[in-house]
Design an enzyme around this catalytic site. Structure first.
Site, mmCIF file in Angstrom:
data_model
loop_
_atom_site.group_PDB
_atom_site.id
_atom_site.type_symbol
_atom_site.label_atom_id
_atom_site.label_comp_id
_atom_site.label_asym_id
_atom_site.label_seq_id
_atom_site.Cartn_x
_atom_site.Cartn_y
_atom_site.Cartn_z
ATOM 1 N N GLU A 153 -17.065 10.295 15.299
ATOM 2 C CA GLU A 153 -16.342 10.710 16.462
ATOM 3 C C GLU A 153 -14.835 10.178 16.170
ATOM 4 O O GLU A 153 -14.631 9.239 15.956
ATOM 5 C CB GLU A 153 -16.793 9.824 17.748
ATOM 6 N N CYS A 178 23.077 -3.660 38.669
ATOM 7 C CA CYS A 178 22.305 -2.968 39.570
ATOM 8 C C CYS A 178 21.175 -3.839 39.819
ATOM 9 O O CYS A 178 20.428 -4.387 39.328
ATOM 10 C CB CYS A 178 21.647 -1.700 39.164
ATOM 11 N N GLU A 202 -24.476 1.442 21.885
ATOM 12 C CA GLU A 202 -22.944 1.737 21.336
ATOM 13 C C GLU A 202 -21.934 2.029 22.330
ATOM 14 O O GLU A 202 -22.565 2.914 23.399
ATOM 15 C CB GLU A 202 -22.925 2.381 20.142
ATOM 16 N N LYS A 252 -23.276 7.318 31.477
ATOM 17 C CA LYS A 252 -21.976 7.688 31.847
ATOM 18 C C LYS A 252 -21.396 6.681 32.764
ATOM 19 O O LYS A 252 -22.079 6.498 33.698
ATOM 20 C CB LYS A 252 -21.839 9.183 32.340
ATOM 21 N N CYS A 278 20.122 4.448 35.232
ATOM 22 C CA CYS A 278 21.298 4.127 36.254
ATOM 23 C C CYS A 278 21.876 3.149 35.087
ATOM 24 O O CYS A 278 21.201 2.186 34.567
ATOM 25 C CB CYS A 278 20.585 3.072 37.243
ATOM 26 N N CYS A 283 21.863 6.101 42.239
ATOM 27 C CA CYS A 283 20.750 5.196 42.059
ATOM 28 C C CYS A 283 20.169 4.676 43.469
ATOM 29 O O CYS A 283 21.156 4.182 44.349
ATOM 30 C CB CYS A 283 21.237 3.908 41.103
ATOM 31 N N CYS A 305 21.442 0.845 43.936
ATOM 32 C CA CYS A 305 23.075 0.516 43.954
ATOM 33 C C CYS A 305 23.899 1.403 44.372
ATOM 34 O O CYS A 305 25.018 1.144 44.472
ATOM 35 C CB CYS A 305 23.323 0.001 42.606
ATOM 36 N N LYS A 340 -19.990 4.881 24.156
ATOM 37 C CA LYS A 340 -19.654 6.201 24.017
ATOM 38 C C LYS A 340 -18.090 6.557 24.031
ATOM 39 O O LYS A 340 -17.455 6.745 24.696
ATOM 40 C CB LYS A 340 -20.481 7.027 25.303
ATOM 41 N N ARG A 396 -18.294 19.640 15.126
ATOM 42 C CA ARG A 396 -19.662 19.837 15.759
ATOM 43 C C ARG A 396 -19.666 21.455 16.080
ATOM 44 O O ARG A 396 -20.745 22.106 15.854
ATOM 45 C CB ARG A 396 -19.819 19.081 17.066
ATOM 46 N N TYR A 448 0.758 -1.162 0.000
ATOM 47 C CA TYR A 448 0.111 -0.036 -0.073
ATOM 48 C C TYR A 448 0.865 1.170 -0.191
ATOM 49 O O TYR A 448 0.709 2.087 -0.695
ATOM 50 C CB TYR A 448 -0.868 -0.173 1.261
ATOM 51 N N ASP A 449 1.938 1.219 1.086
ATOM 52 C CA ASP A 449 2.703 2.439 0.882
ATOM 53 C C ASP A 449 3.524 2.575 -0.443
ATOM 54 O O ASP A 449 3.703 3.719 -0.772
ATOM 55 C CB ASP A 449 3.893 2.153 2.042
ATOM 56 N N ASP A 504 -14.887 8.630 23.602
ATOM 57 C CA ASP A 504 -14.543 10.193 24.304
ATOM 58 C C ASP A 504 -13.580 10.661 23.224
ATOM 59 O O ASP A 504 -12.414 10.786 23.537
ATOM 60 C CB ASP A 504 -13.651 9.572 25.515
ATOM 61 N N TYR A 559 -21.320 7.207 13.609
ATOM 62 C CA TYR A 559 -22.330 6.662 14.451
ATOM 63 C C TYR A 559 -23.745 7.106 13.837
ATOM 64 O O TYR A 559 -24.885 6.844 14.604
ATOM 65 C CB TYR A 559 -22.176 7.213 15.995
HETATM 66 ZN ZN ZN Z 1 21.172 1.098 40.202
#
Ligand code: ZN
Length: 459
Positions: A182, A439, A118, A322, A434, A416, A419, A120, A141, A40-41, A122, A234
């Site tokens: 959406e 460690c 369906e 909700k 680190c 750290c 260690c 909802k 919208r 496709y690409d 976000d 939707y």
């Molecule tokens: Zn460490």
């Protein structure tokens, strides 16, 4: 000019455009690809090169518009021919049962009404207008009556058909079709986008919805094209030639025309089925790749929708149920540092235990030092915490008004915590690491990762 163009070139461009539209359709609407992504690409690159060589052959319907076009100075305003209403909210099962009672009372019937339910999403609502099967206008919208024209931006979204397809011969392409959807960014896409923003020193997006809104409202559609936007359709506004009397059957017809619809829609269920579906969605919400914040139900019969009509702001035939809040406020008792398997140091906030949506939470990730700085999170702060599924809860923001001056600024350690070796800061990645190969904390995290589900799945 065109008389000098080799007819084989014209034919090749036409053929590439048709094939790319068709493969896009098979991939996104039908989920049934015929060719690989790389093929496709390759076709897309060939088309872009040919069009660059022969600008007189450019077309407003070309699939190459997926990469964006020249920036605009400002957005034009578009009036929606049918107002894009907002939905009333329900917060409990009894709200939903009351809604169903009102619907039946209004219809004067004791019979069960069928609903299509369906998730909802976000995200950001948009309207797309098609004339004779070609996308001519896309808008936000806005306030419901008018929105902003963002056609070039919407054309960059791979899941948006630029040209409608005929899946079945008997299905006619509507003369005019207004379709609503959406726009969202998946949580994974959001994570990658913010990583990219961080590495380029740009401000981060607060959540996938903000990222989707910001990406859609770019004056330069080439920027939009690089954002991982997706769309789920939707519903419809005005349409000529889509005379179907059931909401669900309409969605199926839209799918055949090339519009992607949510695969988790539950069609034509009775009210007890609606409540079951809600609990199912609430359980499954974090298994979905994108954020949802509840469920929407609509009476499936369009005839009933017309009979019920609408109030000034919302339809009487639909309601949004909700999910319960997943954010609570609590206090940061301390901030400690965790060492990951690649040695990255992550600050973790220890919280006063708080119940968020039924789960006790006592720690939250701060991701990295930059994020802790950006949000100005201090030990002793009162903060808003959000829980999202199995992932570690996150701090959304500090409640500034709760400060009394005793809060302590957090700084990443120079050594750290496991260690004791000196840690190295990578300004570009905003990370602190680190590099000690032996460690103990790093090795422990590596073993945990090795045994985890993502690798060898050892108990
Ligand atoms: Zn460490």
């Amino acid at each position: 000019m065109s008389e000098f163009i080799d007819p084989n070139i014209i034919k090749r461009i036409k053929n590439l455009r048709e094939e790319l539209h068709r493969h896009n359709y098979l991939y996104y609407a039908m989920d049934d690809p015929e060719i690989s992504d790389s093929e496709y690409d390759r076709m897309m690159r060939e088309l872009i090169e040919l069009e660059a060589g022969y600008p007189e052959l450019s077309s407003p319907d070309s699939p190459s518009l997926r990469v964006g076009v020249s920036p605009v100075k400002k957005f034009q305003t578009v009036r929606h021919s049918v107002k894009m209403l907002s939905l009333d909210n329900a917060f409990s099962n009894s709200d939903i049962l009351d809604f169903d009672k009102r619907v039946r009372k209004e219809l004067g019937t004791d019979e069960q009404v069928l609903y299509t339910a369906e998730p909802k999403m976000d995200g950001v609502a948009v309207e797309l207008v098609y004339e004779d099967g070609r996308l001519v206008t896309a808008s936000t919208r806005g306030d419901g009556e008018t929105g902003e024209e963002i056609t070039p931006n919407v054309k960059t979204i791979r899941t948006v058909p630029i040209i409608l397809q005929r899946y079945k011969e008997e299905r006619r392409i509507p003369a005019r079709l207004e379709v609503r959807g959406e726009v969202v960014i998946s949580r994974e896409g959001f994570r990658r986008l913010n990583e990219d923003m961080l590495s380029r020193g740009l401000p981060l997006f607060a959540n996938p919805r903000n990222a989707a809104a910001g990406s859609l409202r770019q004056l330069d559609s080439k920027v939009t094209a690089r954002r991982p936007l997706e769309i789920f359709f939707y519903g419809t506004g005005e349409s000529e030639g889509l005379d179907i009397e059931s909401h669900w059957d309409r969605l199926c017809a839209l799918k055949e025309l090339g519009f992607r619809i949510n695969p988790h829609i539950k069609p034509k269920i009775k009210i007890d089925g609606v409540l079951e579906y809600y609990s199912e969605l609430e359980r499954k919400r974090y298994e979905l790749p994108y954020d949802i914040d509840g469920m929407v139900i609509k009476t499936d019969s369009i005839g009933i929708q017309v009979r019920l009509g609408q109030t000034a702001r919302s339809p009487r035939w639909a309601v949004a149920y909700k999910f319960k809040a997943v954010q609570e406020t609590t206090k940061i008792l301390d901030i400690s540092v965790q060492v990951g398997r690649t040695g990255t140091l992550t600050p973790v906030a220890h919280l006063e235990t708080v119940n968020i949506g039924g789960v006790n939470v006592n720690r939250a990730t701060l991701h990295n030092e930059d994020e802790a700085r950006r949000k100005d999170i201090r030990i002793g702060d009162t903060v808003l915490v959000q829980r999202a599924g199995d992932v570690i809860p996150e701090i959304i923001k500090v409640i500034d008004s709760a400060r009394n001056g005793s809060e302590k600024v957090f700084n990443m350690p120079e050594n750290c915590p496991s260690c004791g070796s000196r840690v190295i800061r990578d300004e570009k990645e905003a990370s602190v690491r680190c590099y000690n190969e032996s460690c103990p904390a790093k090795i422990k995290a590596q073993i945990e990762h090795f045994a985890s589900k993502r690798a060898f799945d050892i108990d």
